[in-house]
Design an enzyme around this catalytic site. Structure first.
Site, mmCIF file in Angstrom:
data_model
loop_
_atom_site.group_PDB
_atom_site.id
_atom_site.type_symbol
_atom_site.label_atom_id
_atom_site.label_comp_id
_atom_site.label_asym_id
_atom_site.label_seq_id
_atom_site.Cartn_x
_atom_site.Cartn_y
_atom_site.Cartn_z
ATOM 1 N N GLY A 1 0.909 -1.296 -0.007
ATOM 2 C CA GLY A 1 0.076 0.220 -0.057
ATOM 3 C C GLY A 1 0.918 1.406 0.043
ATOM 4 O O GLY A 1 2.068 1.471 0.731
ATOM 5 N N ARG B 1 1.046 -5.790 -4.904
ATOM 6 C CA ARG B 1 1.012 -6.550 -3.868
ATOM 7 C C ARG B 1 1.565 -7.989 -4.077
ATOM 8 O O ARG B 1 1.230 -8.996 -3.653
ATOM 9 C CB ARG B 1 -0.396 -6.735 -3.377
ATOM 10 C CG ARG B 1 -0.802 -5.477 -2.305
ATOM 11 C CD ARG B 1 -1.906 -5.447 -1.663
ATOM 12 N NE ARG B 1 -2.346 -4.329 -1.025
ATOM 13 C CZ ARG B 1 -1.622 -3.674 0.282
ATOM 14 N NH1 ARG B 1 -0.789 -4.347 0.731
ATOM 15 N NH2 ARG B 1 -2.066 -2.682 0.737
ATOM 16 N N ASP C 1 5.779 -7.837 5.334
ATOM 17 C CA ASP C 1 5.705 -9.161 4.247
ATOM 18 C C ASP C 1 6.739 -8.860 3.429
ATOM 19 O O ASP C 1 7.423 -9.919 3.129
ATOM 20 C CB ASP C 1 4.324 -9.312 3.532
ATOM 21 C CG ASP C 1 3.388 -10.041 4.613
ATOM 22 O OD1 ASP C 1 3.886 -10.631 5.496
ATOM 23 O OD2 ASP C 1 2.047 -10.022 4.390
ATOM 24 N N LYS D 1 8.240 0.588 5.337
ATOM 25 C CA LYS D 1 7.245 1.399 5.049
ATOM 26 C C LYS D 1 5.952 0.846 5.423
ATOM 27 O O LYS D 1 5.785 -0.521 5.486
ATOM 28 C CB LYS D 1 7.022 1.231 3.347
ATOM 29 C CG LYS D 1 6.042 2.056 2.784
ATOM 30 C CD LYS D 1 5.199 0.904 1.777
ATOM 31 C CE LYS D 1 4.533 -0.069 2.515
ATOM 32 N NZ LYS D 1 3.556 -0.797 1.740
ATOM 33 N N THR D 2 4.964 1.381 5.775
ATOM 34 C CA THR D 2 3.490 1.166 5.902
ATOM 35 C C THR D 2 3.024 2.361 6.834
ATOM 36 O O THR D 2 3.247 2.623 8.132
ATOM 37 C CB THR D 2 3.156 -0.057 6.451
ATOM 38 O OG1 THR D 2 1.660 0.038 6.689
ATOM 39 C CG2 THR D 2 3.934 -0.536 7.930
ATOM 40 N N ASP E 1 0.334 1.891 8.496
ATOM 41 C CA ASP E 1 -0.197 1.173 9.681
ATOM 42 C C ASP E 1 0.783 1.221 10.845
ATOM 43 O O ASP E 1 0.157 0.876 11.865
ATOM 44 C CB ASP E 1 -0.708 -0.240 9.347
ATOM 45 C CG ASP E 1 -1.649 -0.540 8.361
ATOM 46 O OD1 ASP E 1 -2.372 0.176 7.936
ATOM 47 O OD2 ASP E 1 -2.010 -1.793 8.042
HETATM 48 P P1 FBP Z 1 0.649 -1.977 3.585
HETATM 49 O O1 FBP Z 1 0.583 -2.990 4.783
HETATM 50 O O2 FBP Z 1 0.884 -2.625 2.420
HETATM 51 O O3 FBP Z 1 1.501 -0.741 4.068
HETATM 52 O O4 FBP Z 1 -1.017 -1.408 3.303
HETATM 53 C C1 FBP Z 1 -1.577 -0.867 4.519
HETATM 54 C C2 FBP Z 1 -3.065 -0.575 3.954
HETATM 55 O O5 FBP Z 1 -2.936 0.850 3.778
HETATM 56 C C3 FBP Z 1 -3.834 -1.020 5.120
HETATM 57 O O6 FBP Z 1 -4.046 0.207 6.034
HETATM 58 C C4 FBP Z 1 -5.076 -1.182 4.433
HETATM 59 O O7 FBP Z 1 -6.060 -2.176 4.792
HETATM 60 C C5 FBP Z 1 -4.657 -1.780 2.977
HETATM 61 O O8 FBP Z 1 -3.481 -1.163 2.748
HETATM 62 C C6 FBP Z 1 -5.543 -1.474 1.877
HETATM 63 O O9 FBP Z 1 -5.075 -2.032 0.973
HETATM 64 P P2 FBP Z 1 -5.231 -1.967 -0.695
HETATM 65 O O10 FBP Z 1 -4.383 -0.609 -1.068
HETATM 66 O O11 FBP Z 1 -4.859 -3.052 -1.442
HETATM 67 O O12 FBP Z 1 -6.777 -1.754 -0.829
#
Ligand code: FBP
Length: 552
Positions: free
Chosen positions: A81, A145, A176, A202-203, A205
């Site tokens: 993400g 992803r 991951d 990165k994230t 979250d």
């Molecule tokens: P990452 O763990 O890859 O950084 O992504 C986190 C996130 O933003 C979450 O908060 C959310 O649930 C998810 O990505 C949404 O994923 P997508 O962009 O595939 O809809």
């Protein structure tokens, strides 16, 4: 191309580097620290990473350079993400590469890990890089992803890397992706392929952190963006005095964002998934608690309020966690059969017939919209996509139901009008705050130094983040030391341990010491929009989470 005045101004922003990275590259050397061990399951992790386990923690110090003198051709990918600051990791890496030797090359592989497999890339130039300095988003090369984890994939990546003469690959991703970076580093090391792998944390979250990674990038900007919006809603709620706002914020597996927003905005309610799980609270317990707070505020004449809900809450509620687990297995095992079902009624009956008795009862009790959302497509890892489950609406429906019953019994006399919001994608591509702009640029710049010093299987690490960038330290940590063995989708695997909200930690402890007051009184705080220019105490503040963790 037309650009906004802010974007134009941000192009000119010079990210602040730690003092050590401001030095001439020829005057930066490695200082070795102690050998590392994985956080758990040492023997098992060691056996899986015979070439990259137990490496030493390193930091950079001023001394004659310890780097190898060789031309570097580096590949970089953005994985998962979006998170504000990703572009700055790339610009920092590019600038360091070019500063060291104008002939060094940086290739950006497009669309995430799949770009490395499909050999889809762009060679960065000053012109491209300058268009993305200090901007949000991952659009410079895109993200994806796809999981890079099988030997077949690694063979293709190796071929692609050799065809470009790559000396290193930098993987910018979450837990991951960095787990996969470690596995790829081990693969290359075992084959003596001469290709190094470096990860960057990165994230939004915030769940990729540990003793050395003080925060993942993007968390600061995303949480501040949501907090701005929540603060605005709080002011609206307190002005109109007639609505409850239920706000779901992103954070798939951990509730760090919800907690940070609560610390910044002091809402009436903030649910923390980790606490719900630890206390074994059922959905009805949560609904009952919210209804009690609504009723108490109403009795005091306050028929309004704000509740923050972490996106991942649903998976922390014990009975729903079991239900989701069963649904994940069911939809994986019977994917074809399920795909052939014509409508919701058929899907509902099919699911009900295959669930355990208790999960069937829980499923049947949920509103139809939530049932549909729980049956939607899984992500590439087979997980339910929690960002698409409208937990805020589920809670509104159930609290409305409960308050109606209480009204009928004469236990509630107030009014309850609620609105649902979801703040997620709004925060992932904002212009990085000064903190994220500086932190990310430093992570990328530092990644070059790790490469130049011949390291592989390391994460780029910048520490001391509680204070300003000048006093930050730079170095690297072997990724294997963050790993343990976990059961994922039926298999035991080495993975980076996810950082959940610690109920003994300072941010949660502070929150829980305040929340009763915030429930009853209206103590809202209004963080306002991220400021990029102005006094340091407004523009360069870190998150409350980081400040509390650092004891400030
Ligand atoms: P990452 O763990 O890859 O950084 O992504 C986190 C996130 O933003 C979450 O908060 C959310 O649930 C998810 O990505 C949404 O994923 P997508 O962009 O595939 O809809």
């Amino acid at each position: 191309m037309s650009i906004s005045p802010l974007q134009k101004a941000r192009y000119a922003y010079e990210p602040k580097l730690p003092k050590i990275l401001q030095s001439d590259i020829g005057n930066v050397a490695i200082k070795e620290g102690p050998a590392t061990q994985s956080v758990a399951d040492q023997e098992k992790v060691k056996a899986l990473f015979p070439n990259t386990y137990g490496m030493k923690e390193i930091s950079f110090v001023n001394a004659p350079s310890s780097a190898k003198a060789c031309r570097q051709v580096v590949g970089v990918i953005l994985s998962g993400g979006q998170a504000p600051g990703g572009h700055n990791v790339i610009t920092g890496l590019y600038d360091a590469l070019k500063k060291a030797d104008g002939a060094n090359v940086l290739l950006g592989f497009k669309g995430g890990p799949s770009g490395l497999i499909e050999d889809s890339y762009v060679e960065f130039t000053d012109e491209i890089i300058d268009r993305y300095r200090n901007t949000g988003g991952f659009d410079i090369i895109g993200s994806g992803r796809t999981k890079l984890e099988t030997v077949e994939q690694f063979e293709v990546v190796e071929k692609v890397a050799h065809s470009h003469g790559l000396t290193a690959i930098v993987i910018i991703g979450g837990d991951d992706s960095n787990t996969n970076a470690a596995v790829l580093a081990e693969y290359f090391a075992a084959k003596k392929s001469g290709i190094q792998v470096i990860g960057c944390p990165k994230t939004i979250d915030g769940d990729l952190k540990n003793d050395v990674i003080e925060t993942s990038f993007g968390f600061d900007t995303a949480a501040k963006t949501y907090s701005e919006l929540i603060g605005n809603i709080e002011r609206d709620a307190a002005s109109a005095r007639k609505y409850w706002h239920f706000i779901k914020v992103m954070g798939r597996s951990a509730s760090h964002i919800a907690l940070e927003c609560a610390l910044e905005c002091q809402p009436n309610i903030c649910l923390i998934g980790e606490e719900v799980e630890a206390k074994g609270q059922s959905l009805m317990d949560i609904v009952c608690h919210i209804s009690d707070v609504v009723a108490a505020r109403s009795a005091a004449g306050e028929n309004f309020g704000v509740a923050i809900i972490p996106e991942g809450l649903i998976e922390f509620i014990p009975e729903i966690k079991v239900l989701i687990g069963e649904l994940n297995d069911l939809l994986a095992v019977h994917a074809d059969e399920f795909g052939r079902l014509e409508d919701f009624i058929e899907q509902f009956d099919f699911v009900l017939a295959h669930l355990s008795a208790n999960s069937a009862k829980v499923f049947a009790f949920l509103p139809e919209d939530i049932q549909k959302q729980l049956m939607m497509d899984r992500d590439p890892h087979g997980n339910v996509q929690v960002s698409r489950i409208e937990t805020e609406k589920l809670l509104i429906t159930m609290v409305t139901r409960m308050l109606k019953e209480r009204k009928a019994n004469g236990q509630f006399r107030g009014s309850f009008n609620a609105m649902g919001h979801f703040f997620g994608y709004e925060g992932r591509c904002a212009f990085p705050s000064n903190f994220d702009a500086d932190y990310c640029y430093s992570l990328g710049y530092n990644a070059y130094l790790l490469i130049a010093n011949g390291l592989t299987g390391y994460m780029s690490v910048i520490t001391g983040l509680g204070k300003g960038p000048a006093s930050w330290q730079a170095g690297g940590m072997p990724i294997t030391c963050m790993m343990n063995i976990e059961r994922r989708h039926g298999e035991y695997k080495p993975v980076i341990r996810k950082a959940l909200v610690e109920l003994e930690g300072k941010p949660f402890t502070y929150f829980s010491s305040q929340r009763e007051k915030w429930e009853k009184e209206t103590c809202y705080t209004f963080p306002g929009a991220i400021q990029y220019y102005g006094p340091e105490e407004v523009c360069d503040i870190t998150t409350r989470t980081l400040a509390l963790e650092k004891g400030e």
